[in-house]
Each structure stands twice: as structure tokens, then as C-alpha cells.
Design an enzyme around this catalytic site. Structure first.
Site, short mmCIF file in Angstrom:
data_model
loop_
_atom_site.label_atom_id
_atom_site.label_comp_id
_atom_site.label_asym_id
_atom_site.label_seq_id
_atom_site.Cartn_x
_atom_site.Cartn_y
_atom_site.Cartn_z
CG ASP A 1 -1.92 1.04 1.26
OD1 ASP A 1 -2.80 1.01 0.38
OD2 ASP A 1 -1.86 1.94 2.12
CD GLU B 1 -2.27 1.97 -3.43
OE1 GLU B 1 -3.44 2.11 -3.79
OE2 GLU B 1 -1.89 2.34 -2.30
#
Ligand code: CA
Length: 656
Positions: A331, A360
């Protein structure tokens, strides 16, 4: 407390390089170690239970070199709970769970001492992890544990719904349609990526029947599991045993398990276990000495500080080995420094190079760390062995995520062709594309591109289409959905599908009082804490949209059966992939060819049919707008129906 001004120097002088922080056993004794160089005292607290006033004793720990604090119990401690208390400036003590705890009690307040190997289910050691040679061979399916099975239409036993255990139930159906585990097998995905299953903060585990929901991006204990997904959150063993059963069942069915890890911030800041253990060390600070907020969640961690980097590596190695995981999704990976990300890849390679690692390539706010040090997508070449979510192909396919009315390639944007072509080649440089979409040309190899157009964030693809393409008929929007799927599943790279995307998942919500009722307010854009009525997958929708499901399934099978859709290097893509001339920026066709096979794919986003001249060869329709194939040979000029993708195949060898 002394303030650290030069962290690099501090780390050189104080960092501890052992891998035995937390609890270890040594010859019948139990050893506790904590690292906190500026503490003036550290105490071990032992308890009978995971909460409440049932302390057994508090014992002071001994200070060793390099900020290490140590104590050993002269027996093999097991089945007891513990915390540490850290004292600074000889003043107040702050009690906290050990950041290295591998098991914990209710709501993650206290660590729990147990030999985790004792919780292995029967058959654990003899069930191998599925083989996955390259990210390009994977098809990842993102699932939230609760969404997967909480709805009665899942057909899962009521005691297992919404929990780890639901993933172990075979043979579930809604009427005659497969659900849950059987659905995963039928769809043909290779990996399940679970939204956070580490211990997160915002669901009260002591109230299992209260209506509560969270995605789980609110980390409490990275090495412990979330209690609300177990049959008994008060029993620290239940969640461990049941998660291992989940992993083993999926492995038995040839499906890998990817964990979503959120090392980029902690749910609490001053009250986080990290800050209590060593204030102002584990988080980044702005120049004014206050916590920076690159995550948008109140703080960001400092992966460039050696002991947090080592914490992450230690945690990932523990999770990968103890739970036999098959990969990690990071993340807000853009908040981690590039050096840390590359070291993690090296460390995972030592264990098993086939472990998937992607994340990400962006942040949730501004970080004080220099942007050329961060694992941002625009620094992608500096960590080329780590995958990145391809927001370029996502937005090109369906339109920008931040304006719900923005249209994409499938819904009528006639300027998205260049970005779509770039996505189809795997976001690498390709000799036919020149530099027309250079900012989308970021992948070091196609393996780095995680291609998708729906994830847990933002509107589902179907909801987005219901907003930005509302003037089209439902039938046309279904065609757009299928065209979107064909684009990202047949693109070079690694496809990523959101749970239920394959049967038009929607997140319906009731507009609030006073809110206008329209296509935007009727669906939920950010469902991180929305109730089951928004988030749960309703399996009746699979029965209702079965044609869409069979289409996704056909695409996945096509990908599996043809290596040319899974090229691993930019050289291979350059050699085997060639765009065909269509004299139209938005009508896209390419061929993939080697000595044995020639595949032709055509994508028509127009509401009228288009014609494509097939190359010389004995082609068969391999995928039509229904996801079906045709046994009759076809050649010359072929019709590409409105809003559809077509795939043709010529098996050259068969003719010899
Ligand atoms: Ca929790």
C-alpha cells in the site's frame, strides 16, 4: 528526551542487526528482547489474558549494548500474554504491545506467547505452494475477507461467513451458480490478494455481532492477524490456525495467496506501539519536528531509518515463511524509499524468487523525503523488479477516477488510443509507438505493469459506467465492460481483477437526506467503512450477469493457453507484437506472432461495426463478443462488431 538530528549516524552507532527481537526460545528458557536506545528503563509485563487486570508480574529488563534490552525467563513460557513498558528520562512509563509480537489477544493490546508451528493444520507441510514462474503468468483477484462471503447468497455456512474459514468451504452455490472458493476455481485466477488481514485497529473484535466494517488500512500489529476474521477473537490461536487453513485450502486448489501490507503508516501516531517503543524514530518528521503526513492518514513511517527497514524485512520474511504466502501488495509504496524496496526484493528472492511483489507507486500526501529517493512510479526504472499498479491503462480504459463523469476509451473518449496502445504493450518502449505517450511508458519490463481498471478504491467499473455512460443502453454498457476486460486482461503485464468485477459488481448506497438523488449519489465511491449493504458481494448478481462472468473466464483461459499474451521482456514484445494499420486512432488491432502461432486482436470502441483485414493465414475466431470460439476458418476482411474485442488465431504448425 534527547533529540536525534542525524539519523544515519545514529543508526550507524546504535542499530541492532540480530533477528531475535521480540520473543525467542533458547534451551528451555524464554528470551525477550526490545530495542530502544534512549530509554532509561524497560519492563516486561506478563498477563494471564489479552485484556483486563490479570497481571502475573512486572520485571525490569537489563540494558545491553546498542540500545538492546533483555530478559530471560528460566522456563519455556507458553500461553501467556505480555507487553513492554518503556520509560524515558527516568519519568513516566508507557505500556505497549511488543511491535515484534507474532500473536496477540483481543484487539491487539497484548502479545501472546506461542509456538506458531503447533497451529499448523494437518497436511500443512506436504501442501506445496503453487508454481508461478513470472508475474506475467499470474491473474490476481483482489478480495476483502468479509465481502467475499458475508451475504447469505454466498451459500457459506453461517458460522463461517465473513471469516477466514469461508475460504475453506468447497461446493458452495447460489442456485446452480458456483460461489466463493468454487467460483475462484471456475474463473481460473492464479492468486487471491486479500485486503489487509494483519491486525488492524478500527473494528472492535470483542463485538463480533455489532455491525462493523473496515477495509483494514489502519494497521495496529503488522505480524499479527486480524481477530474479527476468526471464529474467536479472544483466542489468539484461532485466527492463526484458521488463516493457515485458508492458505492451505487455496494452495491445494492451485491458488496463491497475496497479502496486502500497509507498512507506510500506523493507525495511531503518538499512541502507536512504535512511538511508545522509541518516540520520533519510526515515523518521518517535517522540518518543524511535527509528524509528516505523506499517507494522508496522519503520519508516515520512515523506511530509510535502519531499524524500521529491518522491521519491515523481518516482518515480511516471517509472514512469507510462517504463512507460506505467495506475494505481497504494498500500500502506498511510493512512501517507501527505493533502497528499502530493492532490499526487500533481494530478501524475498533468497527465500523464493517467484514471490510476487508489487505496489502503489504513489503517496497519499506530500512526504519530506526527497522525491528521487521514493518508490514513486516515475522512478520505476530504479526498482524494475517490483510491479506497479498501472493507473494509466486504468484511466485510459474507463476515464479518470476523480471525475465520475469523465469518459474513457470504452465509453467514447476518442483521444485515449495512444494510452491504450501503450498499455497493451506492457507500458514499455515499443518501436511502433514512438514517444507519443512517453509519460505512460514507465515499465522496465512488462512484468512490472499491473494492469487493471477496478480495485477496492473508487467506483467499481460497472458503477463508473452507469455514471459516465448513463445515456447508453444497459446492453451497450455491458459491452463496454467486456471491452474493458479484454483490454487489460490481454495486455502484456499482470492482470488484476477486483472481486465481483467479473459479474458487474456494484456498491449501491442510499443517498443521505437532503442529498440530490442521481447516478453519482446512488453508488458508493469510497466504501472503506461502509456497511455490508454497500460492500458485500451479492452472488445472485453472478447468476444474473452470467454472460459477463463467462466472458471474463474466457479471457483468462485465452491468456493461460497462449504464451504470446504473457511475454516477459521488452525484447520479446518488440519481436512478437506488431500493431496493424487501421487508419483510425481508436480502432486498435495488433498481432502476436512466433513460429507456431499468430494471434490477431482487434478492439472497436465505436457504436458501429468496423472492418479489419486479417493478415495471410488460416485463422479461426478464438474469442467473439460472447467470449466464444468458432470452428470455421475465416480470412480476408472481417467484421468487428460495435463496442467489442475480437481475437483470431492461426496455428501454423497444424498445417505442416
Ligand atoms: Ca484488530
Amino acid at each position: 528526551m534527547l533529540k536525534i538530528t542525524d539519523y544515519e549516524r545514529f543508526d550507524r552507532e546504535n542499530a541492532y542487526d540480530g533477528d531475535d527481537l521480540g520473543v525467542t526460545y533458547r534451551e528451555g528458557r524464554t528470551v525477550f528482547k526490545a530495542w530502544s536506545p534512549l530509554a532509561t528503563g524497560v519492563y516486561l509485563n506478563l498477563y494471564l489474558d489479552g485484556d483486563g487486570s490479570n497481571m502475573i508480574e512486572t520485571v525490569p529488563m537489563e540494558r545491553l549494548d546498542k540500545g538492546l534490552w533483555y530478559i530471560e525467563l528460566m522456563y519455556h513460557a507458553e500461553d501467556i500474554f505480555y507487553t513492554f513498558s518503556f520509560e524515558f528520562d527516568n519519568r513516566t512509563r508507557q505500556e505497549t504491545i511488543d511491535i515484534y509480537s507474532r500473536a496477540c489477544g483481543i484487539n491487539g493490546q497484548r502479545g501472546y506467547i506461542i509456538d506458531l508451528k503447533k497451529l499448523n493444520p494437518k497436511g500443512w507441510d506436504t501442501t506445496p505452494r503453487p508454481v508461478c514462474q513470472s508475474p506475467c503468468d499470474a491473474v490476481v483477484y483482489e478480495c476483502h475477507v468479509r465481502d467475499f462471503s458475508i451475504d447469505p447468497t454466498s451459500g457459506v455456512d453461517i458460522d463461517r461467513r465473513g471469516r477466514f474459514a469461508a475460504f475453506t468451504e468447497e461446493g458452495t452455490r447460489y442456485h446452480n451458480v458456483t460461489t466463493c472458493l468454487d467460483h475462484l476455481k471456475e474463473l481460473g485466477v492464479t492468486h487471491v490478494q486479500l485486503l489487509p488481514v494483519f491486525d488492524y485497529a478500527s473494528v472492535d473484535e470483542s463485538k463480533p455481532y455489532k455491525a462493523q466494517y473496515n477495509w483494514g488500512y489502519d494497521p495496529l500489529n503488522y505480524n499479527c492477524l486480524e481477530g474479527s476474521y476468526s471464529s474467536d477473537a479472544f483466542d489468539p490461536k484461532a485466527r492463526i490456525r484458521e488463516f493457515k487453513e485458508l492458505v492451505m485450502t487455496l494452495h491445494k486448489n492451485g491458488i496463491g495467496v497475496i497479502m496486502d501490507v500497509v507498512y507506510n503508516h500506523t493507525y495511531f501516531t503518538e499512541k502507536s506501539a512504535f512511538h511508545k517503543t522509541f518516540p520520533f524514530y519510526y515515523h518521518r518528521l517535517n522540518s518543524d519536528g511535527k509528524f509528516s503526513n505523506g499517507s494522508g492518514c496522519g503520519n508516515e513511517t520512515a523506511s530509510e531509518h535502519l531499524m524500521y527497514r529491518r522491521f519491515m524485512i523481518n516482518s515480511l520474511k516471517f509472514l512469507a515463511t510462517e504463512y507460506k504466502l505467495d506475494g505481497f501488495r504494498f500500500d502506498l509504496m511510493g512512501l517507501h524509499d527505493i533502497e528499502t524496496v530493492n532490499i526487500i526484493r533481494d530478501e524475498l528472492n533468497k527465500f523464493d524468487p517467484s514471490l510476487l511483489m508489487y505496489g502503489e507507486g504513489w503517496t497519499g500526501g506530500e512526504s519530506p523525503l526527497r522525491s528521487d529517493r521514493l518508490a514513486y512510479k516515475w522512478n520505476s526504472y530504479s526498482f524494475g523488479r517490483v510491479g506497479l499498479f498501472n493507473d494509466n491503462i486504468r484511466d485510459a480504459i474507463k476515464g479518470g477516477t476523480f471525475n465520475p463523469y469523465d469518459i474513457g476509451y470504452v465509453s467514447g473518449n476518442r483521444n485515449a488510443g495512444a494510452l491504450i496502445r501503450r498499455g497493451l504493450v506492457g507500458s514499455i518502449p515499443h518501436w511502433q509507438l514512438g514517444n507519443d505517450a512517453q509519460d505512460a511508458c514507465w515499465a522496465f519490463e512488462p512484468e512490472q505493469a499491473v494492469n487493471y481498471c477496478e480495485a477496492h478504491d473508487n467506483n467499481t467499473l460497472w458503477d463508473k459506467l452507469s455514471i459516465c455512460a448513463k445515456h447508453f443502453s444497459r446492453e451497450d454498457r455491458v459491452k463496454m465492460d467486456k471491452l474493458a476486460a479484454a483490454l487489460f486482461i490481454l495486455a502484456q503485464g499482470m492482470p488484476f481483477i477486483h472481486l465481483g468485477q467479473d459479474f458487474l459488481r456494484s456498491k449501491p448506497r442510499k443517498p443521505k437526506e437532503g442529498e440530490p438523488i442521481n447516478e453519482v449519489t446512488k453508488v458508493c465511491e469510497n466504501s472503506y467503512n461502509a456497511p455490508d449493504s454497500v460492500n458485500a458481494v451479492r452472488w445472485n448478481e453472478k447468476a444474473e450477469n452470467f454472460d459477463v462472468f463467462t466472458y471474463y473466464k474466457a479471457l483468462i483461459r485465452l491468456r493461460h493457453n497462449n504464451r504470446l499474451f504473457r511475454l516477459r521482456t521488452k525484447d520479446e514484445v518488440g519481436t512478437h507484437m506488431r500493431f496493424l494499420e487501421t487508419h483510425d486512432n481508436s480502432f486498435i488491432a495488433f498481432k502476436l506472432e512466433d513460429d507456431e502461432t499468430c494471434l490477431v486482436c482487434a478492439f472497436n470502441p465505436y457504436s458501429e461495426q468496423r472492418y479489419l483485414l486479417l493478415p495471410e493465414g488460416r485463422f479461426f475466431t478464438r474469442l467473439n463478443e460472447q467470449g466464444k470460439m468458432n470452428k470455421f476458418p475465416i480470412g480476408g476482411e472481417v467484421v468487428i462488431p460495435p463496442i467489442s474485442a475480437m481475437v483470431y488465431k492461426w496455428k501454423k504448425r497444424r498445417e505442416q
